[in-house]
Design a protein around this motif. Structure first.
Motif, mmCIF file in Angstrom:
data_model
loop_
_atom_site.group_PDB
_atom_site.id
_atom_site.type_symbol
_atom_site.label_atom_id
_atom_site.label_comp_id
_atom_site.label_asym_id
_atom_site.label_seq_id
_atom_site.Cartn_x
_atom_site.Cartn_y
_atom_site.Cartn_z
ATOM 1 N N THR A 12 16.299 -56.018 -10.959
ATOM 2 C CA THR A 12 17.204 -55.164 -10.008
ATOM 3 C C THR A 12 17.213 -53.767 -10.302
ATOM 4 O O THR A 12 16.938 -53.010 -9.286
ATOM 5 C CB THR A 12 18.653 -55.804 -10.046
ATOM 6 O OG1 THR A 12 18.842 -57.149 -9.888
ATOM 7 C CG2 THR A 12 19.407 -54.876 -9.151
ATOM 8 N N ILE A 13 17.159 -53.506 -11.577
ATOM 9 C CA ILE A 13 17.187 -52.087 -11.916
ATOM 10 C C ILE A 13 15.968 -51.330 -11.684
ATOM 11 O O ILE A 13 15.706 -50.079 -10.858
ATOM 12 C CB ILE A 13 17.607 -51.648 -13.557
ATOM 13 C CG1 ILE A 13 19.085 -51.956 -13.443
ATOM 14 C CG2 ILE A 13 17.306 -50.473 -13.831
ATOM 15 C CD1 ILE A 13 19.515 -52.021 -15.106
ATOM 16 N N CYS A 14 14.819 -51.965 -12.001
ATOM 17 C CA CYS A 14 13.504 -51.558 -11.796
ATOM 18 C C CYS A 14 13.106 -51.443 -10.389
ATOM 19 O O CYS A 14 12.678 -50.557 -9.779
ATOM 20 C CB CYS A 14 12.434 -52.546 -12.332
ATOM 21 S SG CYS A 14 12.360 -52.417 -14.264
ATOM 22 N N ALA A 15 13.722 -52.504 -9.471
ATOM 23 C CA ALA A 15 13.233 -52.738 -8.052
ATOM 24 C C ALA A 15 13.952 -51.620 -7.514
ATOM 25 O O ALA A 15 13.525 -50.879 -6.416
ATOM 26 C CB ALA A 15 13.456 -54.009 -7.633
ATOM 27 N N PHE A 56 3.832 -49.745 -8.374
ATOM 28 C CA PHE A 56 4.832 -49.314 -9.665
ATOM 29 C C PHE A 56 5.692 -50.224 -10.169
ATOM 30 O O PHE A 56 6.107 -50.184 -11.422
ATOM 31 C CB PHE A 56 5.592 -47.994 -9.351
ATOM 32 C CG PHE A 56 4.667 -46.970 -8.923
ATOM 33 C CD1 PHE A 56 3.200 -46.709 -9.215
ATOM 34 C CD2 PHE A 56 5.063 -46.016 -8.002
ATOM 35 C CE1 PHE A 56 2.702 -45.458 -8.847
ATOM 36 C CE2 PHE A 56 4.306 -44.818 -7.509
ATOM 37 C CZ PHE A 56 3.130 -44.677 -8.036
ATOM 38 N N LEU A 57 6.012 -51.401 -9.673
ATOM 39 C CA LEU A 57 6.814 -52.465 -10.192
ATOM 40 C C LEU A 57 6.046 -53.409 -10.698
ATOM 41 O O LEU A 57 6.844 -54.613 -11.618
ATOM 42 C CB LEU A 57 7.671 -53.068 -8.915
ATOM 43 C CG LEU A 57 8.726 -53.634 -9.156
ATOM 44 C CD1 LEU A 57 9.851 -53.052 -9.994
ATOM 45 C CD2 LEU A 57 9.645 -54.123 -7.943
ATOM 46 N N ALA A 88 7.666 -48.359 -13.574
ATOM 47 C CA ALA A 88 9.058 -48.643 -13.622
ATOM 48 C C ALA A 88 9.218 -49.549 -14.731
ATOM 49 O O ALA A 88 10.412 -49.561 -15.333
ATOM 50 C CB ALA A 88 9.505 -49.415 -12.215
ATOM 51 N N LEU A 89 8.524 -50.357 -14.860
ATOM 52 C CA LEU A 89 8.586 -51.236 -16.266
ATOM 53 C C LEU A 89 8.767 -50.489 -17.675
ATOM 54 O O LEU A 89 9.337 -50.599 -18.267
ATOM 55 C CB LEU A 89 7.646 -52.381 -16.259
ATOM 56 C CG LEU A 89 7.428 -53.043 -14.852
ATOM 57 C CD1 LEU A 89 6.371 -54.160 -15.241
ATOM 58 C CD2 LEU A 89 8.435 -53.816 -14.451
ATOM 59 N N PHE A 90 7.525 -49.580 -17.599
ATOM 60 C CA PHE A 90 7.672 -48.764 -18.827
ATOM 61 C C PHE A 90 8.973 -47.850 -18.892
ATOM 62 O O PHE A 90 9.328 -47.590 -20.179
ATOM 63 C CB PHE A 90 6.274 -47.862 -18.621
ATOM 64 C CG PHE A 90 5.084 -48.311 -18.754
ATOM 65 C CD1 PHE A 90 5.131 -49.745 -19.395
ATOM 66 C CD2 PHE A 90 4.089 -47.988 -18.324
ATOM 67 C CE1 PHE A 90 3.655 -50.381 -19.581
ATOM 68 C CE2 PHE A 90 2.709 -48.774 -18.230
ATOM 69 C CZ PHE A 90 2.607 -49.916 -18.811
ATOM 70 N N TYR A 91 9.453 -47.402 -17.770
ATOM 71 C CA TYR A 91 10.517 -46.342 -17.789
ATOM 72 C C TYR A 91 11.715 -47.152 -18.437
ATOM 73 O O TYR A 91 12.554 -46.764 -19.183
ATOM 74 C CB TYR A 91 10.968 -45.802 -16.359
ATOM 75 C CG TYR A 91 10.083 -44.553 -15.936
ATOM 76 C CD1 TYR A 91 9.564 -43.675 -16.843
ATOM 77 C CD2 TYR A 91 9.298 -44.772 -14.656
ATOM 78 C CE1 TYR A 91 8.472 -42.614 -16.589
ATOM 79 C CE2 TYR A 91 8.376 -43.818 -14.341
ATOM 80 C CZ TYR A 91 8.331 -42.744 -14.973
ATOM 81 O OH TYR A 91 7.278 -42.017 -14.803
ATOM 82 N N LEU A 92 11.946 -48.709 -17.871
ATOM 83 C CA LEU A 92 13.187 -49.176 -18.535
ATOM 84 C C LEU A 92 12.858 -49.757 -19.832
ATOM 85 O O LEU A 92 13.885 -49.728 -20.471
ATOM 86 C CB LEU A 92 13.220 -50.378 -17.580
ATOM 87 C CG LEU A 92 14.447 -51.461 -17.783
ATOM 88 C CD1 LEU A 92 15.818 -50.568 -17.605
ATOM 89 C CD2 LEU A 92 14.491 -52.687 -16.729
ATOM 90 N N ARG A 93 11.698 -50.127 -20.182
ATOM 91 C CA ARG A 93 11.458 -50.564 -21.477
ATOM 92 C C ARG A 93 11.667 -49.348 -22.454
ATOM 93 O O ARG A 93 12.291 -49.709 -23.639
ATOM 94 C CB ARG A 93 9.869 -50.849 -21.684
ATOM 95 C CG ARG A 93 9.352 -51.273 -23.046
ATOM 96 C CD ARG A 93 10.060 -52.492 -23.357
ATOM 97 N NE ARG A 93 11.194 -52.540 -24.001
ATOM 98 C CZ ARG A 93 12.142 -53.584 -24.251
ATOM 99 N NH1 ARG A 93 11.525 -54.581 -23.966
ATOM 100 N NH2 ARG A 93 13.388 -53.249 -24.845
ATOM 101 N N GLY A 94 11.673 -47.999 -21.866
ATOM 102 C CA GLY A 94 11.888 -47.036 -22.894
ATOM 103 C C GLY A 94 13.442 -46.745 -23.074
ATOM 104 O O GLY A 94 13.810 -46.217 -24.081
ATOM 105 N N VAL A 95 14.355 -47.198 -22.568
ATOM 106 C CA VAL A 95 15.700 -47.387 -22.585
ATOM 107 C C VAL A 95 16.485 -48.610 -22.730
ATOM 108 O O VAL A 95 17.723 -48.481 -23.071
ATOM 109 C CB VAL A 95 16.255 -46.523 -21.191
ATOM 110 C CG1 VAL A 95 15.738 -45.020 -21.106
ATOM 111 C CG2 VAL A 95 16.241 -47.492 -19.843
ATOM 112 N N ALA A 96 15.745 -49.685 -22.562
ATOM 113 C CA ALA A 96 16.412 -50.839 -22.718
ATOM 114 C C ALA A 96 16.500 -51.133 -24.091
ATOM 115 O O ALA A 96 15.722 -50.811 -25.114
ATOM 116 C CB ALA A 96 15.489 -51.958 -21.983
#
Length: 458
Positions: free
Chosen positions: A148-151, A399-400, A407-415
């Motif tokens: 949900t966050i990535c999309a 990008f998804l 988007a996956l890399f960005y979320l992986r960086g803060v997850a």
């Protein structure tokens, strides 16, 4: 061999970018290297580079592009002043008691953030830091939460007012005029950024609605994956006032910015000025303004704007060298020789852009690839607004998409480390299906993108 030089130039640029070199300097440096080699071998006329000063002057005096730093300032100020966090908190309180309510809140707040920033990284990172811990703490499925966050973060490509659409609109406007000249048509008519903004409204809102329906369906059929949040304070006057205080000001700001453009009251650049001033005013009203924060916002705005305009300069040099080697004519001949005409040409362009989305950002693809293919497609009769929206949603999907989606890399960086990467990949798959279906729907019914601009500006 000479006819392969444009392809070699493009391939080498992509290769150097994959090695991690800065985009702007890669575009300019590789192009100059090829131009020098072409001049020494007699395959490139250096007269093509005489147009570079005019290109630079045109970039720096382009009134539309002034909107870029203003919209970036607006988005960064809303992010730094914690307005997004307050929005999510209030939306969570409003929808929390419903199953899936927190997920619905994330999508709605993410949509507003996407409209204000237009930058995937900023939206995904902000929403990841604010909402991911809350969703996991309240028992949400890790896959559903991360997907949900990535999309939602990628909505910045398509929800106006978007920085990406401003740049794409400027490039498509030049391509449209170029296509008309190729056909011997001398007309001042063109497309505007406002056309793209209006054209993106229906597809963008349909995507948001599809996301909401998916999360609601998961909450209905798998309630354990999207449970209700029970700890809501009583609904009294104080609760309602706090809710309105958190929701109304940023919502009014976004409506004022977008509404002034759609109503023809303001140009995108003037509306961007309204947005920047409004974001600054909101920070003051919420008690989040300080000189230190203003300096941080200005520094971030300067960095993003400098990056964008350096890419503009590198892309302009690449375009001139590519054209000097006959690349534009080669693309034109290739597309015209394809069986299936416009359909096959569009399919190939969409596939190539989708793959390039794994290694290039939206801005690079818009400034490097679109000027090469758009004039040919527009000369073949493709509607420029429809083409722009197709490109935006296509790159949003790229990008998804695992394993290379930005988007996956960005979320992986803060997850948190406890959230495995395969779970993030699994979570975005349903949203990728939704976006692909949206692309198919838009291809079958172009009026989804072209009808509203025709009604307002036709």
């Amino acid at each position: 061999m000479a006819e392969l030089l444009p392809l070699l130039l493009f391939a080498l640029v992509c290769l150097v970018l994959m090695l991690g070199f800065p985009v702007a300097f890669t575009l300019g440096g590789v192009s100059l290297l090829f131009a020098m080699l072409g001049w020494l071998t007699g395959t490139f006329d250096p007269a093509f580079l005489h147009a570079m000063p005019n290109r630079l002057y045109g970039i720096m005096t382009n009134q539309i592009l002034i909107a870029v730093p203003l919209f970036v300032f607006m988005g960064v100020m809303l992010e730094k002043s914690r307005i997004a966090g307050r929005l999510l908190q209030n939306m969570g309180l409003l929808f929390g008691p419903l199953r899936g309510g927190l997920g619905l809140s994330v999508i709605l707040v993410g949509m507003l953030m996407a409209a204000s920033t237009g930058i995937i990284g900023a939206t995904v990172v902000t929403m990841g830091l604010i909402s991911l811990p809350t969703m996991l703490r309240n028992g949400y499925s890790p896959a559903l939460a991360s997907g949900t966050i990535c999309a939602t973060g990628t909505l910045g490509q398509i929800i106006p007012p978007s920085t990406a659409l401003i740049i794409l609109g400027d490039v498509l406007s030049s391509a449209y005029q170029q296509a008309q000249l190729q056909q011997g048509i001398f007309s001042p008519d063109s497309i505007s950024v406002a056309d793209l903004f209006v054209g993106a409204l229906i597809p963008g809102l349909l995507l948001v609605a599809a996301y909401l329906l998916y999360v609601a369906a998961i909450a209905l059929w798998q309630p354990q994956a999207a449970p209700a949040v029970a700890d809501r304070p009583p609904v009294d006057r104080a609760f309602v006032l706090e809710l309105l205080r958190g929701l109304l000001p940023p919502l009014v700001l976004i409506i004022a910015v977008l509404g002034s453009i759609l109503a023809g009251i303001a140009t995108p650049t003037e509306a961007a000025g309204i947005g920047a001033a409004g974001a600054l005013l909101l920070a003051v009203l919420y008690g989040e303004f300080s000189i230190k924060r203003l300096r941080e916002v200005l520094d971030a705005t300067l960095q993003v704007t400098s990056m964008v305009f350096m890419i503009f300069i590198g892309a302009a040099l690449f375009s001139l060298v590519f054209r000097g080697f006959g690349g534009e004519e080669m693309i034109h001949n290739f597309f015209n020789s394809l069986p299936g005409g416009v359909f096959t040409a569009m399919l190939i362009v969409m596939l190539v852009m989708f793959l390039l989305g794994f290694i290039l950002d939206f801005i690079e693809i818009t400034l490097v690839v679109v000027p090469i293919v758009a004039p040919v497609l527009l000369a073949m009769g493709v509607d420029p607004v429809w083409l722009g929206i197709m490109i935006a949603i296509n790159l949003q999907t790229s990008f998804l998409t695992p394993p290379f989606g930005f988007a996956l890399f960005y979320l992986r960086g803060v997850a948190p480390a406890s959230l495995p990467t395969p779970v993030i990949y699994r979570g975005v798959l349903p949203f990728i299906v939704i976006q692909v279906l949206m692309l198919v729907l838009l291809a079958l019914y172009p009026g989804l993108a072209t009808w509203l601009p025709g009604q307002l500006y036709g």
